[in-house]
Design a protein around this motif. Structure first.
Motif, short mmCIF file in Angstrom:
data_model
loop_
_atom_site.label_atom_id
_atom_site.label_comp_id
_atom_site.label_asym_id
_atom_site.label_seq_id
_atom_site.Cartn_x
_atom_site.Cartn_y
_atom_site.Cartn_z
N THR A 1 0.92 -1.13 0.10
CA THR A 1 -0.05 0.18 0.05
C THR A 1 0.83 1.17 -0.04
N ASN A 2 0.49 2.18 -1.06
CA ASN A 2 1.26 3.45 -0.97
C ASN A 2 2.69 3.63 -1.56
N ALA A 3 3.03 2.23 -2.22
CA ALA A 3 4.35 2.48 -2.84
C ALA A 3 4.11 3.43 -3.75
N SER A 4 5.27 4.31 -4.17
CA SER A 4 5.25 5.42 -4.79
C SER A 4 6.33 5.49 -5.96
N PHE A 5 7.51 4.77 -5.98
CA PHE A 5 8.31 4.84 -6.91
C PHE A 5 9.16 3.57 -6.91
N VAL A 6 9.16 2.79 -7.84
CA VAL A 6 9.76 1.34 -8.19
C VAL A 6 10.36 1.30 -9.26
N ALA A 7 11.78 1.23 -9.02
CA ALA A 7 12.62 0.99 -10.25
C ALA A 7 13.53 -0.13 -10.26
N GLN A 8 14.14 -0.67 -11.39
CA GLN A 8 15.07 -1.56 -11.41
C GLN A 8 16.25 -1.31 -12.37
N VAL A 9 17.45 -1.45 -12.01
CA VAL A 9 18.63 -1.17 -12.76
C VAL A 9 19.64 -2.26 -12.65
N VAL A 10 20.56 -2.35 -13.68
CA VAL A 10 21.94 -3.28 -13.42
C VAL A 10 22.89 -2.02 -13.15
N ASP A 11 24.02 -2.58 -12.21
CA ASP A 11 25.08 -1.98 -11.99
C ASP A 11 26.07 -1.56 -13.16
N TRP A 12 25.96 -2.24 -14.38
CA TRP A 12 27.07 -2.20 -15.14
C TRP A 12 26.65 -1.51 -16.48
N ASN A 13 25.63 -0.46 -16.33
CA ASN A 13 25.22 0.35 -17.34
C ASN A 13 25.15 1.90 -16.45
N PRO A 14 26.42 2.34 -16.60
CA PRO A 14 26.37 3.69 -15.68
C PRO A 14 25.53 4.63 -16.09
N PRO A 15 25.25 5.07 -17.41
CA PRO A 15 24.23 5.98 -17.56
C PRO A 15 22.90 5.63 -17.16
N LEU A 16 22.30 4.50 -17.29
CA LEU A 16 21.11 4.40 -16.79
C LEU A 16 21.06 4.41 -14.91
N LEU A 17 22.30 3.67 -14.56
CA LEU A 17 22.16 3.80 -13.14
C LEU A 17 21.97 5.29 -12.44
N TYR A 18 22.94 6.11 -13.13
CA TYR A 18 22.89 7.66 -12.76
C TYR A 18 21.43 8.35 -13.22
N THR B 1 9.28 7.44 -0.93
CA THR B 1 10.28 6.58 -0.87
C THR B 1 10.47 5.97 -2.29
N SER B 2 11.73 6.24 -2.75
CA SER B 2 12.22 5.65 -4.17
C SER B 2 12.87 4.51 -4.01
N PHE B 3 12.07 3.42 -4.36
CA PHE B 3 12.67 1.88 -4.23
C PHE B 3 13.48 1.64 -5.48
N VAL B 4 14.72 1.23 -5.38
CA VAL B 4 15.52 0.92 -6.60
C VAL B 4 16.31 -0.20 -6.37
N ARG B 5 15.94 -1.18 -7.16
CA ARG B 5 16.59 -2.49 -6.94
C ARG B 5 17.74 -2.53 -8.02
N ILE B 6 18.79 -2.84 -7.42
CA ILE B 6 20.20 -2.51 -8.33
C ILE B 6 20.56 -4.00 -8.45
N ILE B 7 20.74 -4.52 -9.60
CA ILE B 7 21.08 -5.92 -9.74
C ILE B 7 22.66 -5.87 -9.75
N GLN B 8 23.30 -6.35 -8.97
CA GLN B 8 24.75 -5.84 -8.52
C GLN B 8 25.77 -7.10 -8.82
N ARG B 9 27.00 -6.77 -9.41
CA ARG B 9 27.88 -7.80 -9.79
C ARG B 9 28.82 -8.17 -8.40
N CYS B 10 28.58 -9.41 -7.98
CA CYS B 10 29.89 -9.83 -6.78
C CYS B 10 30.69 -10.84 -7.59
N PRO B 11 31.61 -10.47 -8.06
CA PRO B 11 32.48 -11.38 -8.78
C PRO B 11 33.13 -12.43 -7.93
N VAL B 12 33.05 -12.47 -6.64
CA VAL B 12 33.53 -13.24 -5.67
C VAL B 12 32.75 -14.31 -5.64
#
Ligand code: SF4
Length: 317
Positions: free
Chosen positions: A176-193, A205-216
């Protein structure tokens, strides 16, 4: 001395802030970790918005990504596991003029902090919530997290994670009341920015799920996605994230999506065959809890005491 006049005032004078004004200590994430890209994007947004560093605060829980406050030249609060959001809401209640950035991870937010996630989204206080989602517990070395794909081998499930992962987008959109939901990947800097900039400018509240590299610990999870651009669907719209050619080149599959359409956003988020990137949903008119909870924040100590006594007097029997 020598005719120089010292300035003893505490006033911070307006001037042009550079990236260096927002940078804290040297980031100690692993080489190739996607967290570096998120940090750079946040620094750039603050620089381009010319937000005073002393009017910004970065709050985190526990995990690799939660080291972010140490790398920001703003105020910071490196808190307890899963508790970034209640701290952020508390700051916003008492100091609504501060802008708040929350750095949390898939383990921190979607597991031990899941209760706070749900309530913070509903409260819709004005803050940017960046979830660094690498689909694994990185800091504690490769346990299954709520977003680890089924079958992915971890230290807690050596033959592969058993249960299908959470879908953070459908869950958030369903609150209820969610107001901003986005998804990005960390390896596209312009989109992330551009996404973090839109999140920063959104009032709520801006909820941004960032699919993030963990090479380890979860390299394969991201490599599989990076090697197959058809797994993504870029969401474009004049009310959405600003796009440019370098963003569009990386995501050949594109769709016009009106971010005011919650039902369509939910459909796109639920489609396992393609990961939407960009802005799924935005409702700038959603009420913000701090507009109520911050009332009285500007009272003097004496006025607060008087208010408190008035309230206590009501309980006198
Ligand atoms: Fe980044 Fe993974 Fe290293 Fe943690 S373990 S700093 S998430 S690469």
């Amino acid at each position: 001395m020598f005719g120089l006049k010292a300035d003893w005032s505490h006033e911070v004078f307006d001037r042009y802030f550079t990236i260096g004004d927002y940078a804290g200590g040297e980031a100690r994430w692993c080489p190739g970790c996607g967290d570096h890209a998120v940090l750079s994007a946040a620094h750039r947004v603050l620089r381009d918005e010319q937000q005073k560093p002393e009017l910004s605060v970065c709050v985190s829980g526990i995990g690799c990504s939660s080291r972010m406050p140490h790398y920001m030249g703003t105020y910071g609060f490196h808190g307890l596991h899963g508790r970034a959001l209640p701290v952020a809401c508390g700051i916003k209640s008492r100091r609504p003029e501060l802008d708040v950035w929350v750095a949390t991870g898939d383990g921190d937010c979607f597991s031990i902090g899941a209760g706070h996630w749900i309530h913070a989204i509903r409260y819709n206080m004005n803050m940017v919530v960046m979830v660094f989602d690498n689909a694994i517990y990185g800091l504690t070395k490769a346990q299954t997290s709520p977003t680890t794909p089924a079958g992915f081998k971890t230290n807690t499930h050596p033959t592969g994670a058993i249960i299908a992962p959470h879908n953070p987008l459908t869950i958030t959109l369903g609150i209820t009341n969610a107001s901003f939901v986005a998804q990005v990947v960390d390896w596209n800097p312009p989109l992330l920015y551009e996404t973090l900039k839109a999140a920063y400018r959104h009032r709520g509240t801006s909820f941004v799920r960032i699919i993030q590299r963990c090479p380890v610990f979860s390299d394969k999870f991201v490599k599989d996605l990076q090697n197959d651009p058809s797994r993504f669907l870029l969401l474009e719209h004049e009310q959405g994230i600003a796009m440019n050619e370098s963003i569009q080149r990386q995501f050949p599959e594109r769709l016009q999506h009106d971010p005011s359409d919650l039902g369509r956003a939910f459909q796109l988020a639920a489609d396992d065959s393609r990961l939407p990137v960009g802005l799924l949903y935005c409702n700038p008119a959603a009420p913000r809890y701090e507009d109520f909870s911050s009332q009285g924040a500007d009272l003097t100590p004496q006025q607060r005491l008087t208010e408190l006594e008035t309230v206590l007097d009501r309980l006198t029997i």
